[in-house]
Design an enzyme around this catalytic site. Structure first.
Site, PDB file in Angstrom:
ATOM      1  CG  PHE A   1     -10.425  -0.635   1.429  1.00  0.00           C
ATOM      2  CD1 PHE A   1      -9.931   0.103   0.381  1.00  0.00           C
ATOM      3  CD2 PHE A   1      -9.534  -1.377   2.193  1.00  0.00           C
ATOM      4  CE1 PHE A   1      -8.581   0.112   0.084  1.00  0.00           C
ATOM      5  CE2 PHE A   1      -8.178  -1.369   1.920  1.00  0.00           C
ATOM      6  CZ  PHE A   1      -7.698  -0.619   0.859  1.00  0.00           C
TER       7      PHE A   1
ATOM      8  CB  CYS B   1      -2.893  -0.479  -7.527  1.00  0.00           C
ATOM      9  SG  CYS B   1      -1.124  -0.580  -7.204  1.00  0.00           S
TER      10      CYS B   1
ATOM     11  NE  ARG C   1      -1.524  -1.361   3.781  1.00  0.00           N
ATOM     12  CZ  ARG C   1      -1.722  -1.153   5.079  1.00  0.00           C
ATOM     13  NH1 ARG C   1      -2.878  -0.665   5.505  1.00  0.00           N
ATOM     14  NH2 ARG C   1      -0.770  -1.416   5.948  1.00  0.00           N
TER      15      ARG C   1
ATOM     16  N   GLY D   1     -16.172   8.714  -0.155  1.00  0.00           N
ATOM     17  CA  GLY D   1     -15.355   9.854  -0.569  1.00  0.00           C
ATOM     18  C   GLY D   1     -15.633  10.227  -2.010  1.00  0.00           C
TER      19      GLY D   1
ATOM     20  NE  ARG E   1       1.528   6.267 -10.527  1.00  0.00           N
ATOM     21  CZ  ARG E   1       2.381   5.254 -10.319  1.00  0.00           C
ATOM     22  NH1 ARG E   1       2.721   4.462 -11.315  1.00  0.00           N
ATOM     23  NH2 ARG E   1       2.868   5.054  -9.106  1.00  0.00           N
TER      24      ARG E   1
ATOM     25  N   GLY F   1      -8.252   6.221  -6.577  1.00  0.00           N
ATOM     26  CA  GLY F   1      -7.313   6.574  -7.640  1.00  0.00           C
ATOM     27  C   GLY F   1      -6.032   5.797  -7.457  1.00  0.00           C
TER      28      GLY F   1
END
Length: 430
Positions: free
Chosen positions: A249, A260, A154, A253, A327, A257
């Site tokens: 998780f 991955c 992560r 929100g 990214r 992004g």
């Protein structure tokens, strides 16, 4: 044993330093000479907490070096980790050109048995392709093994994840190769799962797609919560206590992004289509993610009215805290839309910097949250940096022209913010 890591980006550098810390002699190879030079000087080309200390320590111990000479790198290494990128192509499939270039280089230079360990995230069947490409590149017939060993790092927590993995997956049909890979991680306390190469390749995609699904599920549910005046934060807390669901998780929100989730979900969808299978649930996951920031923008416009000439402070550029990775960052998509609406943007992020493509007269990156907020008509929180939660918001309300806060990560206490005089709006909080 000498180990070579091909590709010293985020995954490659972390992998190389893990192996060096475990006591192996490691060489990091990359065709980007500026990156190699920076790492050799002890400078990380990206931000990852704690990784720079590991780099300095292992350079001082002499357990790691970085070079750009492929012949020297390959001939002196018994094990080679492949950690190059597999970016998405326009159709969602993974681009394997960097994998092919790397293994062709290895095949053409190898002079003895090599164990190749695939860390890169690759489509199902890539191990067979890699085996074929190496054989075609060899100048003489030499033995080798190709093992799939996907990474589960992560960003922002890579150092911890490297040394405390939830599991280590080893995909191979060779018991000897599996044992050798397991020996490399001999001091890591972790469950080990030995599978076929294809299974190992799918495990990585399946894991990321499932986590992306949890995020999109909560974001879609948050839209309903806005309509029926229910707090998605409370809903997440309520279902998170169920051990079958878990607490991770479940934060609503503006969408996921990074390097991955978007890439891997799209690649898995492409694999399914190629094999005539319809993953309709994942298609909806992508749809929700692609529209969530637009949904948030519509809420902003509904409360602010016209955005033209309004000063908007955007807090957070990185796609998540603990990294400078932009990214697929939702912040950049929001900034682009706000500019089209005529807004004047001030941005702040503790570590990430605006890309050149986003630099223009109506966008200014400032050094402090206070500088971003002063005189602003609204604040948008795009990244849940803990620094933002710790700011003195009770004092900022007087600094703004119009005290509206749009919290795209539900980071702040809405009740307290309203008590201080803000017009506070979160995601899925009614």
């Amino acid at each position: 044993m000498n180990i070579l890591v091909v590709g010293v980006g985020y995954v490659g550098t972390t992998t190389a330093l893990l192996l060096a810390e475990l006591g192996w002699k490691v060489t990091g190879f990359d065709t980007d000479k500026s990156k190699v030079s920076a790492l050799a000087r002890g400078t990380l080309p990206f931000y990852e907490p704690g990784l720079d200390q590991l780099l300095h320590a292992q350079l001082q111990k002499g357990n790691i070096r970085f070079i750009s000479d492929p012949l020297q790198a390959i001939q002196h290494s018994q094990v080679i980790f492949i950690c190059v990128g597999t970016p998405s192509q326009d159709d969602g499939s993974a681009d394997l050109q960097y994998i092919r270039n790397a293994v062709t280089m290895i095949g053409s230079h190898m002079q003895e048995y090599k164990l190749l360990v695939m860390k890169s995230t690759v489509p199902v069947g890539t191990q067979k392709l890699v085996t074929k490409w190496i054989a075609e590149a060899q100048k003489s017939l030499l033995p080798f093994d190709v093992v799939s060993n996907p990474e589960f790092l992560r960003e922002g927590n890579a150092v911890y994840d490297a040394f405390h993995p939830d599991r280590i997956v080893i995909g191979t049909n060779s018991s000897a190769a599996a044992q050798q890979v397991r020996m490399l991680y001999r001091d890591i306390d972790s469950p080990y799962l030995v599978t076929t190469p294809a299974t190992a390749e799918l495990i990585k995609y399946a894991a990321n797609a499932f986590l992306a699904t949890k995020i999109s599920y909560m974001n879609e549910l948050a839209r309903l919560c806005d309509q029926i005046h229910v707090s998605i934060t409370d809903v997440a807390a309520g279902i998170g206590y169920d051990a079958r669901i878990g607490k991770s998780f479940l934060q609503a929100g503006i969408g996921y992004g990074g390097s991955c989730f978007p890439k891997d979900v799209n690649s898995l969808l492409h694999i399914a289509t190629h094999h005539g299978s319809n993953l309709g649930l994942l298609q909806q996951v992508v749809h929700v993610n692609e529209t969530q920031h637009q949904y948030f923008l519509e809420q902003i416009k509904e409360h602010l009215g016209s955005i033209d000439k309004k000063v908007i402070a955007v807090l957070g550029l990185a796609f998540k805290p603990g990294t400078d990775d932009l990214r697929e960052a939702k912040s950049l998509k929001l900034i682009s839309q706000l500019l089209k609406e005529g807004a004047l943007i001030r941005v702040h992020d503790p570590v990430a910097r605006l890309p050149d493509s986003s630099r223009q007269a109506d966008v200014q990156q400032v050094k402090s949250v206070k500088d971003a907020i002063a005189g602003a008509d609204a604040v948008i929180i795009c990244t849940e940096w803990p620094e933002y939660a710790a700011e003195a918001w009770q004092h900022f309300v007087q600094e703004m022209r119009h005290a509206a806060v749009f919290d795209g990560r539900n980071l702040l206490d809405g009740t307290q913010m309203r008590a201080w005089g803000y017009h506070y709006y979160g995601i899925g909080n009614g």
